[in-house]
Design a protein around this motif. Structure first.
Motif, PDB file in Angstrom:
ATOM      1  N   UNK A 198     -27.689   8.368  -1.423  1.00  0.00           N
ATOM      2  CA  UNK A 198     -27.233   6.829  -1.481  1.00  0.00           C
ATOM      3  C   UNK A 198     -26.191   6.567  -0.248  1.00  0.00           C
ATOM      4  N   UNK A 199     -26.525   5.896   1.117  1.00  0.00           N
ATOM      5  CA  UNK A 199     -25.420   5.934   2.069  1.00  0.00           C
ATOM      6  C   UNK A 199     -24.971   4.556   1.798  1.00  0.00           C
ATOM      7  N   UNK A 200     -25.093   3.844   0.799  1.00  0.00           N
ATOM      8  CA  UNK A 200     -24.478   2.692   0.931  1.00  0.00           C
ATOM      9  C   UNK A 200     -23.037   2.771   0.107  1.00  0.00           C
ATOM     10  N   UNK A 201     -23.029   3.954  -0.368  1.00  0.00           N
ATOM     11  CA  UNK A 201     -21.522   4.249  -1.061  1.00  0.00           C
ATOM     12  C   UNK A 201     -20.382   4.164   0.161  1.00  0.00           C
ATOM     13  N   UNK A 202     -20.820   4.384   1.116  1.00  0.00           N
ATOM     14  CA  UNK A 202     -19.693   3.873   2.307  1.00  0.00           C
ATOM     15  C   UNK A 202     -18.763   2.791   2.082  1.00  0.00           C
ATOM     16  N   UNK A 203     -19.451   1.379   1.712  1.00  0.00           N
ATOM     17  CA  UNK A 203     -18.813   0.765   1.497  1.00  0.00           C
ATOM     18  C   UNK A 203     -17.622   0.349   0.304  1.00  0.00           C
ATOM     19  N   UNK A 204     -17.913   1.482  -0.516  1.00  0.00           N
ATOM     20  CA  UNK A 204     -17.015   1.450  -1.772  1.00  0.00           C
ATOM     21  C   UNK A 204     -15.953   2.853  -1.391  1.00  0.00           C
ATOM     22  N   UNK A 205     -16.466   3.701  -0.651  1.00  0.00           N
ATOM     23  CA  UNK A 205     -15.669   4.918  -0.640  1.00  0.00           C
ATOM     24  C   UNK A 205     -14.679   4.693   0.510  1.00  0.00           C
ATOM     25  N   UNK A 206     -14.998   4.069   1.471  1.00  0.00           N
ATOM     26  CA  UNK A 206     -14.044   4.074   2.880  1.00  0.00           C
ATOM     27  C   UNK A 206     -12.902   3.356   2.365  1.00  0.00           C
ATOM     28  N   UNK A 207     -12.812   2.171   1.832  1.00  0.00           N
ATOM     29  CA  UNK A 207     -11.499   1.571   1.527  1.00  0.00           C
ATOM     30  C   UNK A 207     -10.618   2.412   0.608  1.00  0.00           C
ATOM     31  N   UNK A 208     -11.314   2.783  -0.555  1.00  0.00           N
ATOM     32  CA  UNK A 208     -10.466   3.852  -1.373  1.00  0.00           C
ATOM     33  C   UNK A 208      -9.865   5.012  -0.611  1.00  0.00           C
ATOM     34  N   UNK A 209     -10.574   5.399   0.374  1.00  0.00           N
ATOM     35  CA  UNK A 209     -10.090   6.769   1.296  1.00  0.00           C
ATOM     36  C   UNK A 209      -9.112   6.145   2.169  1.00  0.00           C
ATOM     37  N   UNK A 210      -9.327   5.053   2.731  1.00  0.00           N
ATOM     38  CA  UNK A 210      -8.225   4.469   3.717  1.00  0.00           C
ATOM     39  C   UNK A 210      -6.835   4.081   2.885  1.00  0.00           C
ATOM     40  N   UNK A 211      -6.976   3.501   1.839  1.00  0.00           N
ATOM     41  CA  UNK A 211      -5.725   3.154   0.975  1.00  0.00           C
ATOM     42  C   UNK A 211      -5.002   4.486   0.670  1.00  0.00           C
ATOM     43  N   UNK A 212      -5.859   5.406  -0.002  1.00  0.00           N
ATOM     44  CA  UNK A 212      -5.234   6.670  -0.317  1.00  0.00           C
ATOM     45  C   UNK A 212      -4.636   7.511   0.922  1.00  0.00           C
ATOM     46  N   UNK A 213      -5.206   7.378   1.921  1.00  0.00           N
ATOM     47  CA  UNK A 213      -4.655   8.043   3.193  1.00  0.00           C
ATOM     48  C   UNK A 213      -3.494   7.212   3.523  1.00  0.00           C
ATOM     49  N   UNK A 214      -3.366   6.045   3.531  1.00  0.00           N
ATOM     50  CA  UNK A 214      -2.237   5.489   3.846  1.00  0.00           C
ATOM     51  C   UNK A 214      -0.902   5.726   3.063  1.00  0.00           C
ATOM     52  N   UNK A 215      -1.202   5.915   1.618  1.00  0.00           N
ATOM     53  CA  UNK A 215      -0.205   6.268   0.726  1.00  0.00           C
ATOM     54  C   UNK A 215       0.190   7.545   0.899  1.00  0.00           C
ATOM     55  N   UNK A 216      -0.700   8.564   1.559  1.00  0.00           N
ATOM     56  CA  UNK A 216      -0.292   9.949   1.867  1.00  0.00           C
ATOM     57  C   UNK A 216       0.432  10.137   3.174  1.00  0.00           C
ATOM     58  N   UNK A 217       0.060   9.185   3.831  1.00  0.00           N
ATOM     59  CA  UNK A 217       1.167   9.062   5.298  1.00  0.00           C
ATOM     60  C   UNK A 217       2.309   8.791   4.797  1.00  0.00           C
ATOM     61  N   UNK A 218       2.400   7.589   4.112  1.00  0.00           N
ATOM     62  CA  UNK A 218       3.857   7.014   3.894  1.00  0.00           C
ATOM     63  C   UNK A 218       4.557   8.205   2.920  1.00  0.00           C
ATOM     64  N   UNK A 219       4.007   8.636   1.921  1.00  0.00           N
ATOM     65  CA  UNK A 219       4.509   9.714   1.257  1.00  0.00           C
ATOM     66  C   UNK A 219       5.081  10.917   2.071  1.00  0.00           C
ATOM     67  N   UNK A 220       4.246  11.342   2.874  1.00  0.00           N
ATOM     68  CA  UNK A 220       4.586  12.395   3.855  1.00  0.00           C
ATOM     69  C   UNK A 220       5.901  11.891   4.800  1.00  0.00           C
ATOM     70  N   UNK A 221       5.952  10.741   5.312  1.00  0.00           N
ATOM     71  CA  UNK A 221       7.054  10.193   6.075  1.00  0.00           C
ATOM     72  C   UNK A 221       8.422  10.294   5.232  1.00  0.00           C
ATOM     73  N   UNK A 222       8.142   9.836   3.969  1.00  0.00           N
ATOM     74  CA  UNK A 222       9.419   9.840   3.138  1.00  0.00           C
ATOM     75  C   UNK A 222      10.032  11.402   2.957  1.00  0.00           C
TER      76      UNK A 222
END
Length: 150
Positions: A64-88
């Motif tokens: 099911x490739x339609x999962x992209x529209x659900x997984x990409x936002x989760x991954x992007x938000x989680x990635x931004x939190x990780x970048x912020x945490x690494x900067x801290x």
């Protein structure tokens, strides 16, 4: 499309799922086996990574490739939190912007491999890998049938 590209296209969801499984078990290893207490930002990263293990597993099995529209936002938000945490953790003076209020401070480095590899960097790498893998997944109508749907 060449046979190699078609073969890889069929397994991209599985690759993304494996990355999420490794990240999930890695975080559980650090907290449950090594005894590292997660800070507030670690918990937020877990909130975004753990569902990916289930969603990508189901999507990979079903093709099911339609999962992209659900997984990409989760991954992007989680990635931004990780970048912020690494900067801290790594940028002096940055952690004073928003200090953690309870428990373990977010600027604590439980691991510091090679002077720059920390837990938030590992989580961020997993999120970025998942994002890049999913960007190469084609929609179902544009690709060869998945191995489970033949």
């Amino acid at each position: 499309m060449s046979k190699k590209l078609a073969f890889l296209q069929n397994y991209l969801l599985y690759f993304a799922w494996i990355v999420s499984i490794i990240a999930t078990f890695g975080s559980l290893y650090f907290s449950e086996i090594k005894g590292y207490i997660p800070c507030e930002l670690c918990w937020y990263q877990r909130i975004f990574m753990y569902p990916l293990s289930v969603l990508l597993g189901i999507a990979a099995y079903r093709g099911d490739t339609t999962i992209k529209k659900y997984v990409l936002p989760l991954s992007m938000i989680g990635g931004m939190i990780s970048i912020y945490h690494y900067a801290i953790q790594k940028i002096p003076g940055f952690h004073e912007i928003k200090p953690c209020t309870n428990g373990v401070p977010c600027n604590v480095d439980y691991i510091d491999w090679l002077g720059f590899i920390t837990i938030p960097l590992l989580a961020g790498t997993a999120f970025i890998l998942i994002i890049f893998i999913l960007l190469f997944v084609r929609n179902s109508k544009d690709r060869v049938l998945s191995p489970c749907n033949n």
